[in-house]
Structures are given as structure tokens and as C-alpha cells.
Design an enzyme around this catalytic site. Structure first.
Site, PDB file in Angstrom:
ATOM      1  CD  GLU A  33      -2.912  -1.268   2.314  1.00  0.00           C
ATOM      2  OE1 GLU A  33      -4.071  -1.885   2.452  1.00  0.00           O
ATOM      3  OE2 GLU A  33      -2.569  -0.863   3.493  1.00  0.00           O
ATOM      4  CB  CYS A  81       3.037   7.614   2.891  1.00  0.00           C
ATOM      5  SG  CYS A  81       3.418   6.449   4.138  1.00  0.00           S
ATOM      6  CB  CYS A 106       6.534  -4.644   9.186  1.00  0.00           C
ATOM      7  SG  CYS A 106       8.028  -3.678  10.273  1.00  0.00           S
ATOM      8  CB  CYS A 164       5.670  -1.402  16.596  1.00  0.00           C
ATOM      9  SG  CYS A 164       7.368  -1.136  16.239  1.00  0.00           S
ATOM     10  CB  CYS A 184       2.285  -0.792  14.034  1.00  0.00           C
ATOM     11  SG  CYS A 184       2.326  -0.665  12.305  1.00  0.00           S
ATOM     12  CB  CYS A 227       0.523   7.082  11.530  1.00  0.00           C
ATOM     13  SG  CYS A 227       2.026   6.525  12.403  1.00  0.00           S
TER      14      CYS A 227
END
Length: 378
Positions: free
Chosen positions: A113, A126, A133, A137, A140, A361
Site C-alpha cells: 500500500e 507515503c 514488517c 510494534c 501497528c 500512521c
């Protein structure tokens, strides 16, 4: 020859057909590598390399047939030895605030994305650097995916080319590069894919490519300390640090990377980071209600950042279902900012864009990895 000797000859299996030569992902090549490919592999003169490079990275060509100032023979050579691997737009989601989230399908069926954020004075994209990932975290959504794979330089750059085409079409721009700013804050940890990131940055900053200024590119990291040093030595773009805590106890609960490189090690790397004159390191601090938004957190943050040229972006948490965290209210966020300002720390409350399309975010979860094509392209 006797019958016996004739029948005793060894039986040989037919040789397998030679494997087809692997095509070169030509849009992932630096100018230097492309020049070697053109001269050594294609037997062409070196001036052809910038021609091809400009077609790929100024005009965003997606096929060799578009390269009309190249001879037919050269285009045939390119088709035989190289390939351009475009991203395919799978979903486009539009926010009420003007933000657009794009989901792209890669050739191996993965989904990534990118988020386009237009404003009066800039057009920012962005960009993602990985499928998923590995940093995990806790607040997230991308971290819940795990790491699927790194993106190639061409896949990183293709996001920029594709959105430039979209913006030209949607907004009627004649310029080949309507995007003005790039932030590497999408899916993935950029410094975990450093070599491909570095090649992509060189392409994006090239005068024969999109020619983005180093002042208009920011790369964010959760704090891979050894890579921060390399990043400072081998690139010239801006650095952002995703800090999100004022103590190691806090940070280790939500950011596993802190168990390997704690806040002291991270800030030491920041103090050693080579900064151009007048430039600051951006620290991103996601404000999570009742977790890291107390007055004591603000005062500790002031002490931690002493001696580092910084600005702090305070980001009210974008809530994600199932993760158990909640956003800090506007009034509390302003009180936190005011404490930092009183401590002579430049701090700003960042406006969150694209919340209603899960484009803000920490919200890029890539539903396509488990639900390909579930949404229709608009």
C-alpha cells in the site's frame, strides 16, 4: 560390428533443455549498473543507458514499446534480455480529507500500500519498502502481518511512478512529476531493506530520473542502530526516528527492537548522525492514552532529547481493532505539546490523514494478503 557389440552401447538420456536466461529487472538498476548492462550485455554504446533510464524513471514507462526514440533493434534486444515489472493497481480508497490509499499487486501476488496526501503547498506520497514488517510494534497493524519479503528497488520506485500517473490523470497536471515530497513511512522498516532502499533513493534523486531533492525525502526507522550510521554516511536524505516512549520499560513493551538497542543506544546514534547545516532529526511520538502521554513522559522526553537538533511530531494514536490501545484526546495532546515547548523542544501535533480508509500512521494492514480483491477499485 557384431550384433553383440551394437546392443552393448550405453543408453544415454536426452539432455534437458537449457533453462531460459533470467530477464534483468531493468528498473532496479542504478545508472552505473544500467550502463554496464547496455554496453556489456547488449553490445550498445554507453549513451543509450541514459536514454533508457529517462524513459523508465522520468516518464515512468511500463513497456519497451513506449521508448520510441530507441531503434526497433534495440527494443527487441531489451525485450529479449530485460523486463519492466509494473505494479498493478488493485484498490483505490478515497478519504473525506482528500487522502487516497492505493493497494498494489506485485507480480508474485503480494499486496502493498501507498498513501497519497495532497495539501495546498505540497503533494506527499507515503511509500512502502517491504511486504509486511518484521519489527512487530504492538500498536501497528502492519506489524501483525510479519515480514513476507523485501521490495525490490523497482517496486519501491514503481509506487512513485504509478502515483505520479494517477495524479496527472486525476488532477490534470502536465508535469511528469507532480509529487513534491516522499516519506518512507509505509509498510515495512526501511533500514531493514537498506540496500534496495539506497538504490531506490539514488534513482529517485537522479537528474535523469524524478530528481527529488534530498530536502523533500524523509526516511523513518524504529531504531536499527547500526543501520542509522550507514544511512547517514551513504545517503543525504532526512531521518525520522519512531520513538513513542520515554522509558525503556515502556518502549520494550510495544517495540521489541528496544530490547536489542535501547533508548540510550538509539539516542547516541542520533547524536553522532551527520546533519547538514540547519537540519534536524524528526522524532515521531505516537500518543497512546494512559500509556505514554503523562506529564512525566513529556518531562522525561525533554531530558532525553537534550543536545540533539530535533523537532517532535506528536501523533495521536490511530486506533486499530484488536490491539487494545486508545488515542489521546486533543486537549491532552495539546497539554503534552505545551510542556515540550516550555522545555524548548519544537513540537507539533501532526494532523492524521486517511483515518476513515485505514490509511493513517500504523493502519496499513494490507487486507489483500488474506482477502485479495475483496474491495472494488474506484
Amino acid at each position: 560390428m557384431s550384433e553383440t557389440s551394437a546392443t552393448s552401447l550405453p543408453v544415454t538420456e536426452p539432455l534437458p533443455a537449457p533453462a531460459p536466461a533470467r530477464l534483468v529487472d531493468v528498473a532496479s538498476l542504478s545508472m552505473e549498473a544500467l550502463t554496464r548492462f547496455v554496453t556489456e550485455e547488449l553490445g550498445e554504446r554507453a549513451f543509450r543507458a541514459p536514454q533508457i533510464y529517462r524513459w523508465l524513471h522520468q516518464r515512468g514507462a511500463t513497456s519497451f514499446d513506449e521508448m520510441t526514440d530507441l531503434s526497433k533493434v534495440l527494443r527487441e534486444k531489451l525485450r529479449a534480455r530485460a523486463e519492466i515489472i509494473p505494479l498493478v493497481k488493485d484498490v483505490e480508497l478515497r478519504s473525506i480529507d482528500g487522502t487516497i490509499k492505493y493497494r498494489w499487486k506485485t507480480r508474485d501476488g503480494r499486496y502493498i500500500e501507498s498513501v497519497y496526501m495532497p495539501s495546498e503547498d505540497r503533494r506527499t506520497l507515503c511509500v512502502s519498502t517491504q511486504v509486511g514488517c518484521a519489527m512487530a510494534c504492538g500498536f501497528c497493524m502492519t506489524g501483525t502481518m510479519g515480514l513476507k519479503r523485501n521490495l525490490t528497488p523497482s517496486e519501491i520506485v514503481a509506487q512513485v511512478h504509478a502515483v505520479n500517473r494517477e495524479v496527472r490523470k486525476n488532477e490534470g497536471h502536465e508535469t511528469l512529476r507532480p509529487l513534491s515530497n516522499l516519506v518512507f513511512m509505509g509498510m515495512g522498516e526501511p533500514l531493514h531493506n537498506f540496500e534496495n532502499l539506497k538504490t531506490a533513493l539514488a534513482i529517485l534523486q537522479s537528474q535523469d530520473g524524478p530528481n527529488f531533492s534530498h530536502r523533500h525525502i524523509t526516511v523513518s526507522t524504529v531504531g536499527l542502530v547500526p543501520m542509522i550510521e550507514r544511512f547517514g554516511k551513504e545517503t543525504d536524505v532526512k531521518l525520522a526516528i519512531s520513538l513513542n516512549a520515554s522509558t525503556d520499560e515502556q518502549r520494550s513493551k510495544t517495540m521489541p527492537v528496544n530490547r536489542k538497542w535501547n533508548i540510550a543506544a538509539l539516542l547516541d546514534a542520533c547524536r553522532k548522525f551527520p546533519l547538514r547545516q540547519g537540519r534536524r532529526i524528526t522524532f515521531e511520538y505516537v500518543l497512546i492514552k494512559g500509556f505514554n502521554d503523562a506529564d512525566e513522559d513529556a518531562h522525561r522526553l525533554i531530558e532525553l532529547l537534550k543536545g540533539i537538533p530535533v523537532k517532535v511530531n506528536l501523533i495521536p494514536y490511530n486506533e486499530n481493532p484488536g490491539l487494545g490501545f486508545h488515542t489521546t484526546g486533543e486537549e491532552r495532546a495539546e497539554e503534552f505539546r505545551a510542556i515540550l515547548a516550555d522545555g524548548h523542544v519544537a513540537a507539533y501535533i501532526r494532523r492524521n490523514r486517511g483515518r476513515d480508509i485505514a490509511g493513517a500512521c500504523g493502519q496499513l494492514a494490507n487486507r489483500g494478503e488474506t482477502q485479495a480483491g475483496a474491495d472494488s477499485t474506484t
